[in-house]
Design a protein around this motif. Sequence first.
Motif, mmCIF file in Angstrom:
data_model
loop_
_atom_site.group_PDB
_atom_site.id
_atom_site.type_symbol
_atom_site.label_atom_id
_atom_site.label_comp_id
_atom_site.label_asym_id
_atom_site.label_seq_id
_atom_site.Cartn_x
_atom_site.Cartn_y
_atom_site.Cartn_z
ATOM 1 N N ARG A 98 39.004 -23.867 -16.266
ATOM 2 C CA ARG A 98 39.108 -22.527 -15.621
ATOM 3 C C ARG A 98 38.383 -21.113 -16.220
ATOM 4 O O ARG A 98 37.698 -20.520 -15.592
ATOM 5 N N LEU A 99 38.489 -21.125 -17.485
ATOM 6 C CA LEU A 99 37.916 -19.969 -18.342
ATOM 7 C C LEU A 99 36.458 -20.061 -18.557
ATOM 8 O O LEU A 99 35.777 -19.242 -18.191
ATOM 9 N N ALA A 100 35.900 -21.562 -18.076
ATOM 10 C CA ALA A 100 34.501 -21.818 -18.049
ATOM 11 C C ALA A 100 34.102 -20.905 -16.631
ATOM 12 O O ALA A 100 32.897 -20.359 -16.631
ATOM 13 N N GLY A 101 34.791 -21.490 -15.522
ATOM 14 C CA GLY A 101 34.542 -20.887 -14.252
ATOM 15 C C GLY A 101 34.278 -19.360 -14.347
ATOM 16 O O GLY A 101 33.623 -18.725 -13.557
ATOM 17 N N GLU A 146 31.210 -16.695 -13.532
ATOM 18 C CA GLU A 146 31.531 -15.620 -12.351
ATOM 19 C C GLU A 146 31.072 -14.243 -12.771
ATOM 20 O O GLU A 146 30.513 -13.353 -12.517
ATOM 21 N N MET A 147 31.852 -14.032 -14.161
ATOM 22 C CA MET A 147 31.481 -12.614 -14.885
ATOM 23 C C MET A 147 30.016 -12.517 -15.151
ATOM 24 O O MET A 147 29.507 -11.397 -15.157
ATOM 25 N N GLU A 148 29.464 -13.574 -15.816
ATOM 26 C CA GLU A 148 27.877 -13.561 -15.965
ATOM 27 C C GLU A 148 27.161 -13.227 -14.721
ATOM 28 O O GLU A 148 26.208 -12.340 -14.938
ATOM 29 N N GLY A 174 33.080 -12.585 -25.868
ATOM 30 C CA GLY A 174 34.653 -13.150 -26.330
ATOM 31 C C GLY A 174 34.942 -14.136 -25.684
ATOM 32 O O GLY A 174 35.633 -14.964 -26.291
ATOM 33 N N LEU A 175 34.517 -14.458 -24.310
ATOM 34 C CA LEU A 175 34.926 -15.618 -23.650
ATOM 35 C C LEU A 175 34.444 -16.814 -24.021
ATOM 36 O O LEU A 175 34.860 -17.941 -24.349
ATOM 37 N N GLY A 176 33.064 -16.873 -24.452
ATOM 38 C CA GLY A 176 32.305 -17.657 -25.059
ATOM 39 C C GLY A 176 32.983 -18.411 -26.287
ATOM 40 O O GLY A 176 33.160 -19.491 -26.441
ATOM 41 N N ALA A 181 36.155 -17.953 -27.157
ATOM 42 C CA ALA A 181 37.291 -18.623 -26.668
ATOM 43 C C ALA A 181 37.057 -20.171 -26.350
ATOM 44 O O ALA A 181 37.722 -20.903 -26.501
ATOM 45 N N LEU A 182 36.040 -20.413 -25.335
ATOM 46 C CA LEU A 182 35.611 -21.523 -24.805
ATOM 47 C C LEU A 182 35.489 -22.373 -26.228
ATOM 48 O O LEU A 182 35.825 -23.842 -26.107
ATOM 49 N N GLU A 183 34.807 -22.096 -27.175
ATOM 50 C CA GLU A 183 34.290 -22.820 -28.561
ATOM 51 C C GLU A 183 35.579 -23.364 -29.025
ATOM 52 O O GLU A 183 35.647 -24.285 -29.281
ATOM 53 N N GLY A 184 36.514 -22.523 -28.967
ATOM 54 C CA GLY A 184 37.844 -22.589 -29.626
ATOM 55 C C GLY A 184 38.644 -23.701 -28.853
ATOM 56 O O GLY A 184 39.089 -24.688 -29.481
ATOM 57 N N LEU A 185 38.612 -23.736 -27.363
ATOM 58 C CA LEU A 185 39.241 -24.840 -26.904
ATOM 59 C C LEU A 185 38.592 -26.164 -26.652
ATOM 60 O O LEU A 185 39.143 -27.109 -26.987
ATOM 61 N N ASP A 186 37.228 -26.017 -27.037
ATOM 62 C CA ASP A 186 36.475 -27.271 -27.283
ATOM 63 C C ASP A 186 36.844 -27.682 -28.437
ATOM 64 O O ASP A 186 36.947 -29.024 -28.599
ATOM 65 N N ASP A 187 37.047 -27.025 -29.543
ATOM 66 C CA ASP A 187 37.571 -27.595 -30.692
ATOM 67 C C ASP A 187 38.953 -28.178 -30.640
ATOM 68 O O ASP A 187 39.097 -29.353 -31.141
#
Length: 60
Positions: A20-23, A27-29, A37-39, A41-47
């Motif tokens: 969901r965050l990736a989507g 959209e924001m990009e 900052g979202l990137g 967060a995505l890396e953190g979720l990947d971890d």
Amino acid sequence: MDYKKEVKEVLAQVRFAKNRLAGITIEMEEEGKETEGLGEALEGLDDVVDIISDYLEGEA
């Protein structure tokens, strides 16, 4: 007590949140908004996904 089912549910929720965050990030990009900052967060979720997946593999 075996928590494997609960851990799998948490993993599914984390993956859903990550997707969901990736989507939202895409959209924001496309709108030209800052997403650094979202990137992170995505890396953190990947971890988190990696850690939980490794745990489940170790329990197999």
